[in-house]
Design a protein around this motif. Structure first.
Motif, PDB file in Angstrom:
ATOM      1  N   THR A 111       0.836  -1.206   0.000  1.00 25.64           N
ATOM      2  CA  THR A 111       0.000   0.000   0.000  1.00 25.64           C
ATOM      3  C   THR A 111       0.868   1.252   0.000  1.00 25.64           C
ATOM      4  OG1 THR A 111      -0.187  -0.184   2.399  1.00 25.64           O
ATOM      5  CG2 THR A 111      -2.018  -1.019   1.108  1.00 25.64           C
ATOM      6  N   PRO A 148     -13.628   4.350   6.230  1.00 26.92           N
ATOM      7  CA  PRO A 148     -13.088   3.092   5.700  1.00 26.92           C
ATOM      8  C   PRO A 148     -14.072   1.940   5.855  1.00 26.92           C
ATOM      9  CG  PRO A 148     -11.495   4.132   7.161  1.00 26.92           C
ATOM     10  CD  PRO A 148     -12.742   4.956   7.233  1.00 26.92           C
ATOM     11  N   ASP A 198      -7.459   0.207  -0.371  1.00 29.24           N
ATOM     12  CA  ASP A 198      -6.654   1.098   0.468  1.00 29.24           C
ATOM     13  C   ASP A 198      -5.945   2.149  -0.384  1.00 29.24           C
ATOM     14  OD1 ASP A 198      -5.806   1.203   3.454  1.00 29.24           O
ATOM     15  OD2 ASP A 198      -3.966   1.611   2.345  1.00 29.24           O
ATOM     16  N   THR A 199      -5.441   1.712  -1.533  1.00 21.32           N
ATOM     17  CA  THR A 199      -4.749   2.644  -2.417  1.00 21.32           C
ATOM     18  C   THR A 199      -5.725   3.667  -2.993  1.00 21.32           C
ATOM     19  OG1 THR A 199      -3.170   0.927  -2.957  1.00 21.32           O
ATOM     20  CG2 THR A 199      -3.275   2.793  -4.451  1.00 21.32           C
ATOM     21  N   TRP A 202      -6.460   6.099   0.010  1.00 21.74           N
ATOM     22  CA  TRP A 202      -5.463   6.903   0.711  1.00 21.74           C
ATOM     23  C   TRP A 202      -4.411   7.549  -0.167  1.00 21.74           C
ATOM     24  CZ3 TRP A 202      -6.996   8.828   4.881  1.00 21.74           C
ATOM     25  CH2 TRP A 202      -7.854   8.117   5.715  1.00 21.74           C
ATOM     26  N   ARG A 255       1.154   7.050   6.821  1.00 22.32           N
ATOM     27  CA  ARG A 255       0.440   5.923   6.203  1.00 22.32           C
ATOM     28  C   ARG A 255       0.938   4.604   6.779  1.00 22.32           C
ATOM     29  NH1 ARG A 255      -3.834   6.528   6.041  1.00 22.32           N
ATOM     30  NH2 ARG A 255      -4.017   4.448   5.234  1.00 22.32           N
ATOM     31  N   ASN A 259      -1.519   2.008   8.416  1.00 27.14           N
ATOM     32  CA  ASN A 259      -1.738   0.702   7.801  1.00 27.14           C
ATOM     33  C   ASN A 259      -1.239  -0.443   8.663  1.00 27.14           C
ATOM     34  OD1 ASN A 259      -3.141   1.716   5.752  1.00 27.14           O
ATOM     35  ND2 ASN A 259      -1.672   1.258   4.134  1.00 27.14           N
ATOM     36  N   MET A 262      -4.196  -1.298  10.429  1.00 20.98           N
ATOM     37  CA  MET A 262      -5.350  -1.510   9.557  1.00 20.98           C
ATOM     38  C   MET A 262      -6.363  -2.507  10.127  1.00 20.98           C
ATOM     39  SD  MET A 262      -5.561  -2.959   5.683  1.00 20.98           S
ATOM     40  CE  MET A 262      -4.095  -2.157   5.142  1.00 20.98           C
ATOM     41  N   MET A 265     -11.201  -1.670   7.219  1.00 16.30           N
ATOM     42  CA  MET A 265     -11.440  -2.087   5.855  1.00 16.30           C
ATOM     43  C   MET A 265     -11.347  -3.601   5.711  1.00 16.30           C
ATOM     44  SD  MET A 265      -9.537  -0.285   2.851  1.00 16.30           S
ATOM     45  CE  MET A 265      -9.937   1.403   2.980  1.00 16.30           C
TER      46      MET A 265
END
Lengths: 326, 322
Positions: A111, A148, A198-199, A202, A255, A259, A262, A265
């Protein structure tokens, strides 16, 4: 603010004045005209520190204590025993936990890589200031403003092989039958399904920070390069990238931390499945803590995770500071 | 909105203005990315105005008759009735009534969506206000005064964000249970404030560092106290940064899911954990979920578009120098 805090303020002011007198004598004018600077500094900072102590640090110490016990949040407190380091040894010897750490590392790597490359690329393009760039930038920012969880849930719909738009679009473009595009059901594809969402979500965040970095580069450096007839390529690698690097690294830090944690999501998209292919650390932790109710053991896991991310971030911030000072 | 033009004279790279050609390429690529990025969002909106059968037809329907069923289902709970029962009812009072009856159901009452949405509003705005307020003070303190161990304190403040929410949630869960804060709006507000204040301090310190100290010093020479100088000189200068920080805090608090799903179960639940639980007959009611998502998105969208200038200018972490 004025009337309700008067007594406290007066007290703080008096204490500060006394402290000031005891320490270096400050100019008289400063003491007479309201608070000393030192009192203001503490008055301003203390509430934040107090809140963080109450909501973050106290629970953290509680978690540390629990991590040495066999406490279970759904059982009576009487059975709590100190069991030393055995939670930690169980955590560190559990292959499932290591697998979840590995899964997390994979997610963080991919990511961050995708978001940094695309985000910086977009920022570079937007920095050209073409007509209407502000409007398109605003549009690009929208995904990062969504929840998310809500997004993850809706992407589950988009990913549905039978009815979803994603499978349809991929099938339309590549000719692969939609039954082969089981983004969330296939062991190979499920991790990528999460990386894609995710990409999508974010990259704008990284883009914003990079944009700030690019705009921070003073014009005169480019002007000087232009005078020296440096090629655009050379300018990009010798000016743009190094000057924006602290910002890129800051984006990567933020990030990376996010992440590493995470949860939303993944929980909504796959819940860790299929099998345990997308079981990131947070999902494994949630299972231990709120489904198995192994509070003591999951606290140990939480501490291990925190130490890991804290240690990595610490090293990283040192590197960042070095880059900044260059 | 597309009239945004670079302010004359202040444009960056004024001498090394990119060529028209490179601008055209940049525009094409950015617009392409923006359009692709918007597809899922447009799809959410389109799904919200589809009927349930249209929402799950294959291939996905681009053309369909718009329906308010998703929005009706979002705000109501319904019970199935026999056709005879429905035929015997007085004529439908409104669109939702009519739509529901077509599916052989009647509206039983309001759903939990509205209270959850209101919870989101209260918790998000409350915690944003607190976090930005505390953060502004602390950032000023760190920016202007010699605070002992300032770097360590700042790193400590940032480090509180590094705990995975689930890890924090275990002790918070126990602590809130003892204090009677579990499943309360106040508890969630304090929690979100604590999470956001670290970001607020870091962002705002950057902004306040940028404001020249000379402004305050001048004000203080003119007879202002330090506090007056803060209020009348620094705060107005920091408005942009405060607005940008507020947006980020608001977005976080508005969207937070992990804490909300673990620490609230009923009365204080916010919309993010609620929306995915909207189930229709035979699985997820996608138009209703999409309707909830659309409504949930609107406030933050409006807020961001209104403040986009501050947002774009503001996310600089205090490092933009001219």
């Amino acid at each position: 603010m004025n009337s309700s805090h008067q007594t406290f303020a007066e007290k703080a002011s008096r204490l500060a004045t006394e402290a000031a007198v005891r320490a270096t004598p400050e100019p008289l004018a400063k003491r007479v005209r309201g608070f000393s600077d030192r009192a203001i500094a503490w008055l301003f900072i203390a509430p934040t520190i107090a809140l963080l102590l109450a909501i973050n640090i106290f629970p953290l110490f509680w978690a540390i204590y629990l991590s040495f016990t066999n406490y279970r949040a759904n059982r009576p407190n009487a059975e709590v025993r100190n069991i030393g380091l055995s939670n930690y040894s169980r955590i560190l010897n559990d292959p499932d936990i290591w697998a979840s750490m590995q899964t997390t590392a994979h997610f963080v790597f991919w990511t961050i890589l995708l978001q940094t490359v695309i985000g910086f690329g977009l920022a570079y393009l937007i920095d050209r200031k073409f007509r209407g760039h502000a409007f398109w930038t605003t549009l690009i920012l929208i995904p990062m403003m969504l929840s998310p969880a809500v997004v993850g849930n809706f992407w589950r719909f988009l990913y549905e092989p039978q009815i979803g738009l994603f499978a349809y679009a991929v099938s339309f473009l590549t000719g692969i039958p939609t039954s082969d595009i089981q983004m969330l059901g296939s062991v190979q594809l499920a991790p990528w399904a999460i990386v894609i969402v995710d990409t999508w979500m974010w990259t704008p965040y990284v883009m914003l920070i990079c944009l700030a970095g690019l705009r921070s580069i003073p014009d005169y450096i480019y002007e000087a390069a232009e005078v020296d007839r440096a090629s655009p390529w050379r300018q990009f690698w010798s000016i743009t990238v190094p000057m924006a690097l602290p910002f890129i690294m800051l984006a990567v830090l933020f990030r990376g931390i996010e992440n590493f944690k995470m949860f939303d999501m993944v929980n909504l998209l796959t819940g860790g499945g299929p099998g345990s292919t997308t079981e990131v650390a947070s999902i494994a932790l949630k299972r231990d803590a709120f489904e198995a109710w192994a509070t003591g053991r999951s606290s140990a896991f939480a501490i291990v995770l925190f130490v890991a991310v804290f240690g990595l971030a610490n090293i990283y911030v040192k590197a960042l500071n070095r880059v900044k000072q260059r | 909105m597309s009239t945004a033009k670079p302010a004359a004279g202040t444009a960056a790279h004024s001498v090394v203005e990119p060529s028209a050609n490179s601008k055209r390429i940049a525009a094409t690529l950015v617009i392409l990315y923006a359009v692709i990025t918007m597809v899922p969002l447009v799809w959410i909106f389109l799904t919200s105005i589809k009927s349930p059968p249209d929402s799950i037809s294959y291939p996905p329907k681009i053309l369909f008759t718009p329906s308010l069923e998703g929005y009706c289902n979002l705000f109501t709970t319904r019970t199935r009735q026999t056709p005879e029962y429905i035929a015997a009812l007085p004529p439908p009072e409104n669109t939702c009534d009519a739509v529901t009856r077509e599916r052989n159901m009647v509206i039983a009452g309001p759903s939990n969506f509205l209270p959850r949405f209101v919870n989101s509003l209260i918790i998000a705005f409350g915690s944003t206000f607190l976090a930005v307020g505390l953060g502004t003070l602390a950032a000023y303190g760190f920016s202007r005064f010699k605070v002992p161990l300032a770097d360590d304190l700042l790193f400590f403040i940032l480090s509180t964000r590094m705990m995975p929410p689930i890890a924090v949630a275990i002790p918070i869960f126990l602590m809130y249970r003892e204090l009677g804060l579990s499943d309360t709006a106040i508890g969630m507000m304090l929690l979100y404030t604590a999470v956001n204040v670290s970001l607020a301090v870091w962002l705002l310190k950057g902004f306040i560092d940028e404001i020249p100290r000379e402004y305050e010093e001048a004000a203080m020479i003119d007879g202002y106290t330090r506090l007056q100088a803060f209020r009348k000189v620094v705060l107005p200068q920091a408005t942009t940064g405060i607005a940008a920080t507020a947006i980020f805090c608001l977005i976080f608090a508005w969207n937070e899911y992990a804490f909300a799903s673990l620490l609230t179960s009923g009365s204080a639940q916010t919309a993010p954990p609620f929306i995915p639980t909207i189930i229709g007959e035979g699985g997820q009611d996608w138009p209703a979920v999409a309707a909830g998502t659309t409504i949930f998105l609107v406030p933050i969208l409006v807020f961001t578009i209104l403040l986009r200038k501050q947002l774009l200018r503001g996310i600089t972490f205090g490092a933009v120098r001219k």
